[in-house]
Design a protein around this motif. Structure first.
Motif, PDB file in Angstrom:
ATOM      1  N   LEU A 144      -1.913  -2.870  -3.266  1.00 43.58           N
ATOM      2  CA  LEU A 144      -2.660  -1.770  -3.192  1.00 43.58           C
ATOM      3  C   LEU A 144      -3.509  -1.762  -1.889  1.00 43.58           C
ATOM      4  CD1 LEU A 144      -3.304  -0.438  -6.703  1.00 43.58           C
ATOM      5  CD2 LEU A 144      -1.213  -0.029  -5.306  1.00 43.58           C
ATOM      6  N   SER A 145      -3.437  -2.819  -1.459  1.00 46.97           N
ATOM      7  CA  SER A 145      -4.500  -2.787   0.033  1.00 46.97           C
ATOM      8  C   SER A 145      -3.617  -2.331   1.067  1.00 46.97           C
ATOM      9  CB  SER A 145      -4.789  -4.429   0.213  1.00 46.97           C
ATOM     10  OG  SER A 145      -4.032  -5.175   0.361  1.00 46.97           O
ATOM     11  N   TYR A 146      -2.458  -2.331   0.933  1.00 47.52           N
ATOM     12  CA  TYR A 146      -1.323  -1.618   1.845  1.00 47.52           C
ATOM     13  C   TYR A 146      -1.165  -0.175   1.582  1.00 47.52           C
ATOM     14  CZ  TYR A 146      -1.333  -6.456   3.394  1.00 47.52           C
ATOM     15  OH  TYR A 146      -1.711  -7.629   4.003  1.00 47.52           O
ATOM     16  N   LEU A 147      -1.851   0.776   2.357  1.00 47.80           N
ATOM     17  CA  LEU A 147      -1.552   2.127   1.806  1.00 47.80           C
ATOM     18  C   LEU A 147      -0.122   2.505   1.862  1.00 47.80           C
ATOM     19  CD1 LEU A 147      -5.137   3.304   2.510  1.00 47.80           C
ATOM     20  CD2 LEU A 147      -4.235   2.789   0.384  1.00 47.80           C
ATOM     21  N   ASP A 148       0.352   2.102   3.236  1.00 44.18           N
ATOM     22  CA  ASP A 148       1.738   2.439   3.659  1.00 44.18           C
ATOM     23  C   ASP A 148       2.781   2.204   2.339  1.00 44.18           C
ATOM     24  OD1 ASP A 148       1.001   3.710   5.900  1.00 44.18           O
ATOM     25  OD2 ASP A 148       1.542   2.127   7.163  1.00 44.18           O
ATOM     26  N   ASP A 149       2.555   1.052   1.901  1.00 45.76           N
ATOM     27  CA  ASP A 149       3.394   0.348   0.729  1.00 45.76           C
ATOM     28  C   ASP A 149       3.237   1.289  -0.436  1.00 45.76           C
ATOM     29  OD1 ASP A 149       4.328  -1.399   2.498  1.00 45.76           O
ATOM     30  OD2 ASP A 149       3.151  -3.055   1.582  1.00 45.76           O
ATOM     31  N   VAL A 150       2.144   1.625  -0.729  1.00 47.28           N
ATOM     32  CA  VAL A 150       1.682   2.757  -1.912  1.00 47.28           C
ATOM     33  C   VAL A 150       2.515   3.863  -1.623  1.00 47.28           C
ATOM     34  CG1 VAL A 150       0.148   3.913  -3.058  1.00 47.28           C
ATOM     35  CG2 VAL A 150      -0.434   1.628  -2.254  1.00 47.28           C
ATOM     36  N   ALA A 151       2.391   4.641  -0.460  1.00 45.23           N
ATOM     37  CA  ALA A 151       3.112   5.862  -0.426  1.00 45.23           C
ATOM     38  C   ALA A 151       4.687   5.390  -0.254  1.00 45.23           C
ATOM     39  CB  ALA A 151       2.852   6.188   1.240  1.00 45.23           C
ATOM     40  N   PRO A 169      -7.199 -12.770  -9.846  1.00 44.98           N
ATOM     41  CA  PRO A 169      -8.193 -13.418  -9.387  1.00 44.98           C
ATOM     42  C   PRO A 169      -8.697 -13.544  -7.924  1.00 44.98           C
ATOM     43  CG  PRO A 169      -6.469 -14.729  -9.567  1.00 44.98           C
ATOM     44  CD  PRO A 169      -5.778 -13.549  -9.818  1.00 44.98           C
ATOM     45  N   LEU A 170      -7.855 -12.735  -7.055  1.00 39.77           N
ATOM     46  CA  LEU A 170      -7.894 -12.921  -5.870  1.00 39.77           C
ATOM     47  C   LEU A 170      -9.339 -12.402  -5.005  1.00 39.77           C
ATOM     48  CD1 LEU A 170      -4.330 -12.145  -4.451  1.00 39.77           C
ATOM     49  CD2 LEU A 170      -5.150 -14.265  -5.237  1.00 39.77           C
ATOM     50  N   LEU A 171     -10.170 -11.782  -5.588  1.00 36.25           N
ATOM     51  CA  LEU A 171     -11.143 -10.993  -4.923  1.00 36.25           C
ATOM     52  C   LEU A 171     -10.703 -10.095  -3.784  1.00 36.25           C
ATOM     53  CD1 LEU A 171     -13.925 -13.576  -5.353  1.00 36.25           C
ATOM     54  CD2 LEU A 171     -13.128 -11.831  -6.990  1.00 36.25           C
ATOM     55  N   ARG A 172      -9.425  -9.537  -3.715  1.00 32.81           N
ATOM     56  CA  ARG A 172      -8.860  -8.586  -2.855  1.00 32.81           C
ATOM     57  C   ARG A 172      -9.289  -7.371  -3.231  1.00 32.81           C
ATOM     58  NH1 ARG A 172      -2.868  -8.784  -3.031  1.00 32.81           N
ATOM     59  NH2 ARG A 172      -3.002  -7.191  -4.623  1.00 32.81           N
ATOM     60  N   LEU A 173      -9.673  -6.441  -2.290  1.00 34.74           N
ATOM     61  CA  LEU A 173     -10.165  -5.270  -2.359  1.00 34.74           C
ATOM     62  C   LEU A 173      -9.115  -4.058  -2.201  1.00 34.74           C
ATOM     63  CD1 LEU A 173     -13.362  -5.398  -0.588  1.00 34.74           C
ATOM     64  CD2 LEU A 173     -13.026  -5.979  -2.944  1.00 34.74           C
ATOM     65  N   THR A 174      -9.337  -2.934  -2.891  1.00 40.28           N
ATOM     66  CA  THR A 174      -8.573  -1.810  -2.357  1.00 40.28           C
ATOM     67  C   THR A 174      -9.362  -0.674  -1.970  1.00 40.28           C
ATOM     68  OG1 THR A 174      -7.060  -2.122  -4.236  1.00 40.28           O
ATOM     69  CG2 THR A 174      -6.984   0.202  -3.361  1.00 40.28           C
ATOM     70  N   ASP A 175      -8.868   0.166  -0.822  1.00 41.65           N
ATOM     71  CA  ASP A 175      -9.714   1.041  -0.404  1.00 41.65           C
ATOM     72  C   ASP A 175      -9.526   2.447  -1.123  1.00 41.65           C
ATOM     73  OD1 ASP A 175     -10.922   3.354   1.202  1.00 41.65           O
ATOM     74  OD2 ASP A 175     -10.068   2.565   3.029  1.00 41.65           O
ATOM     75  N   LEU A 176     -10.492   2.440  -2.093  1.00 35.58           N
ATOM     76  CA  LEU A 176     -10.433   3.292  -3.245  1.00 35.58           C
ATOM     77  C   LEU A 176     -10.383   4.713  -2.576  1.00 35.58           C
ATOM     78  CD1 LEU A 176     -12.570   1.904  -5.846  1.00 35.58           C
ATOM     79  CD2 LEU A 176     -10.276   1.378  -5.583  1.00 35.58           C
ATOM     80  N   ALA A 177     -11.310   5.224  -1.732  1.00 32.12           N
ATOM     81  CA  ALA A 177     -11.363   6.514  -1.318  1.00 32.12           C
ATOM     82  C   ALA A 177     -10.052   6.783  -0.398  1.00 32.12           C
ATOM     83  CB  ALA A 177     -12.599   6.655  -0.240  1.00 32.12           C
ATOM     84  N   ALA A 178      -9.528   5.833   0.183  1.00 32.64           N
ATOM     85  CA  ALA A 178      -8.311   6.214   0.865  1.00 32.64           C
ATOM     86  C   ALA A 178      -6.883   6.573  -0.171  1.00 32.64           C
ATOM     87  CB  ALA A 178      -7.865   5.126   2.035  1.00 32.64           C
ATOM     88  N   LEU A 179      -6.910   5.691  -1.067  1.00 34.77           N
ATOM     89  CA  LEU A 179      -6.277   5.597  -2.249  1.00 34.77           C
ATOM     90  C   LEU A 179      -5.954   6.842  -2.757  1.00 34.77           C
ATOM     91  CD1 LEU A 179      -3.700   4.342  -3.493  1.00 34.77           C
ATOM     92  CD2 LEU A 179      -5.209   3.073  -4.996  1.00 34.77           C
ATOM     93  N   ALA A 180      -7.573   7.402  -3.335  1.00 33.36           N
ATOM     94  CA  ALA A 180      -7.624   8.645  -3.852  1.00 33.36           C
ATOM     95  C   ALA A 180      -7.192   9.781  -3.187  1.00 33.36           C
ATOM     96  CB  ALA A 180      -8.927   8.757  -4.259  1.00 33.36           C
ATOM     97  N   GLU A 181      -7.108   9.686  -1.707  1.00 32.02           N
ATOM     98  CA  GLU A 181      -6.577  10.767  -1.031  1.00 32.02           C
ATOM     99  C   GLU A 181      -5.036  11.045  -1.211  1.00 32.02           C
ATOM    100  OE1 GLU A 181      -7.285  10.641   3.294  1.00 32.02           O
ATOM    101  OE2 GLU A 181      -9.738  10.568   2.778  1.00 32.02           O
ATOM    102  N   ILE A 182      -4.339   9.848  -1.184  1.00 28.60           N
ATOM    103  CA  ILE A 182      -2.914   9.873  -1.475  1.00 28.60           C
ATOM    104  C   ILE A 182      -2.668  10.404  -2.799  1.00 28.60           C
ATOM    105  CG2 ILE A 182      -0.775   8.127  -1.691  1.00 28.60           C
ATOM    106  CD1 ILE A 182      -2.181   6.470   0.235  1.00 28.60           C
TER     107      ILE A 182
END
Length: 408
Positions: A144-151, A169-182
């Motif tokens: 989910l850190s790659y928004l094009d893959d989500v779309a 366990p990776l502590l990888r982030l998701t850009d929640l505001a950008a994902l919410a727009e999608i």
């Protein structure tokens, strides 16, 4: 005389809401500390209730009837969690996995499609990928850190996207505001497990999510002595979850555990702030240590998504993962000789914990990754990491423990 609290002239700050939001004085004694209502049954008058042909319209509109549905102590915890997350309402469950179950089986049915983070808490990942397909629910795992893959993964029958930020366990982030727009543009629900962040760091609803989940067992309880979970969001969504899961799933949170978790909420902000400050010192030490090859911590400039962490997290949190040449030997020394760290699973205790998480073990038991997803996983975790959950000890003592284990 009962205390009358004047209404504040402006909205309360988040740290204050942790103490005052949803808190109700006892109506008889005016006790400030929440009571524990241990009764399973509550007396009521015939005709009380708002039952509909489809079950229960809104259980919280009813008088307290049965603890399997609602309980006064649990209800106060729900109101406090809703206040912390800026939500209309919250529904508490016996565990964090029970909260995920309640959400999935409320909003998904046979023929629907779920998108879930390719890496997230093992219990929820396995629930989604191993059990939901048995009920005719299609599941895709996406980074989910790659928004094009989500779309690209969204289908006409996609009903829900479940994120976790930072992910376990990776502590990888998701850009929640950008994902919410999608998701908003496509009428898809967005749920975010914010257990690692807590409301101290991130409030997903304010960034556009529809629902936020927590394992209350972790940082919110903060003392390692009570299981619990919750899901919070818009009232209409939480009502649907409560009327389905609250009545039929049998995963009610006990009043005792609700009381213990509320005790933890009282100190959530100072605990998270102190633990984050200590974690930053420990992470900096590890990054400078010659035996350590990689450190992942959102507060470090070396984190692959440090800029996003600065935008999305008010504090970088209390979790660190790091790689060393011989992780099993270091893990053995920490388990055997550490003066401060306890070698144990779970996170969010007031005491610091360490555990070795081998990549191959997780690939065999939990995660099925594409070559691209595996490459991203190894970018963060290599062949395996030592995960630290930093507690409230003096950070120098934690550093001394680690230094001994790394240099022997």
């Amino acid at each position: 005389m009962p205390q009358v609290n004047p209404k504040p002239t402006r909205p309360l700050q988040a740290a204050t809401l942790a103490l005052k939001g949803g808190l109700m004085h006892d109506p008889v004694t005016q006790a400030i500390a929440p009571n524990i209502a241990m009764s399973v049954n509550h007396a009521f008058a015939p005709g009380d209730g708002a039952f509909s042909a489809d079950g229960v319209a809104d259980l919280t509109a009813l008088p307290f009837l049965y603890a399997g549905w609602t309980n006064p102590t649990v209800r106060q915890l729900e109101l406090r969690m809703a206040a912390l997350e800026g939500a209309d309402d919250a529904f508490a469950t016996a565990s964090g996995t029970a909260a995920a179950n309640a959400m999935f089986f409320t909003f998904l049915k046979a023929g629907d499609h779920l998108i879930i983070s390719d890496v997230c808490y093992a219990g929820v990942h396995e629930l989604a990928c191993k059990l939901l397909p048995d009920y005719g629910i299609e599941v895709s795992t996406v980074n989910l850190s790659y928004l094009d893959d989500v779309a690209a993964a969204i289908r006409p029958n996609t009903r829900l996207i479940h994120a976790e930020s930072p992910c376990n366990p990776l502590l990888r982030l998701t850009d929640l505001a950008a994902l919410a727009e999608i998701t908003r543009a496509r009428g898809i629900l967005l749920a975010v497990d914010s257990t690692f962040a807590t409301p101290v760091a991130t409030c997903p609803l304010a960034l556009g999510a529809d629902l936020v989940l927590h394992s209350l067992t972790k940082f919110i309880n903060g003392h390692g002595d009570a299981l619990g979970g919750c899901v919070a969001g818009r009232k209409d969504l939480v009502e649907r979850i409560r009327s389905r899961a609250g009545v039929y799933f049998g995963a009610a949170l006990s009043a005792q555990n609700a009381w213990l978790i509320m005790r933890g909420i009282d100190t959530l902000f100072p605990r998270m702030q102190a633990m984050s400050a200590s974690a930053a010192k420990v992470a900096a030490f590890l990054q400078a240590h010659p035996a350590v090859s990689t450190v992942i911590y959102p507060g470090l400039a070396s984190h692959p998504q440090h800029a996003l962490a600065q935008r999305q997290m008010r504090v970088p949190g209390a979790l660190i993962i790091f790689q060393v040449r011989d992780p099993e030997a270091v893990a053995q020394r920490l388990a055997r000789d550490a003066a401060v760290f306890d070698y144990a699973f779970s996170i969010g205790h007031q005491r610091s914990l360490v555990v070795l998480l081998k990549t191959q073990d997780l690939l065999q038991s939990t995660f099925t990754l594409t070559p691209a997803q595996l490459a991203d996983y190894r970018r963060y975790a290599g062949d395996g990491v030592l995960r630290l959950s930093i507690g409230l000890e003096d950070p120098q003592d934690l550093i001394d423990d680690l230094d001994r284990a790394l240099t022997l």
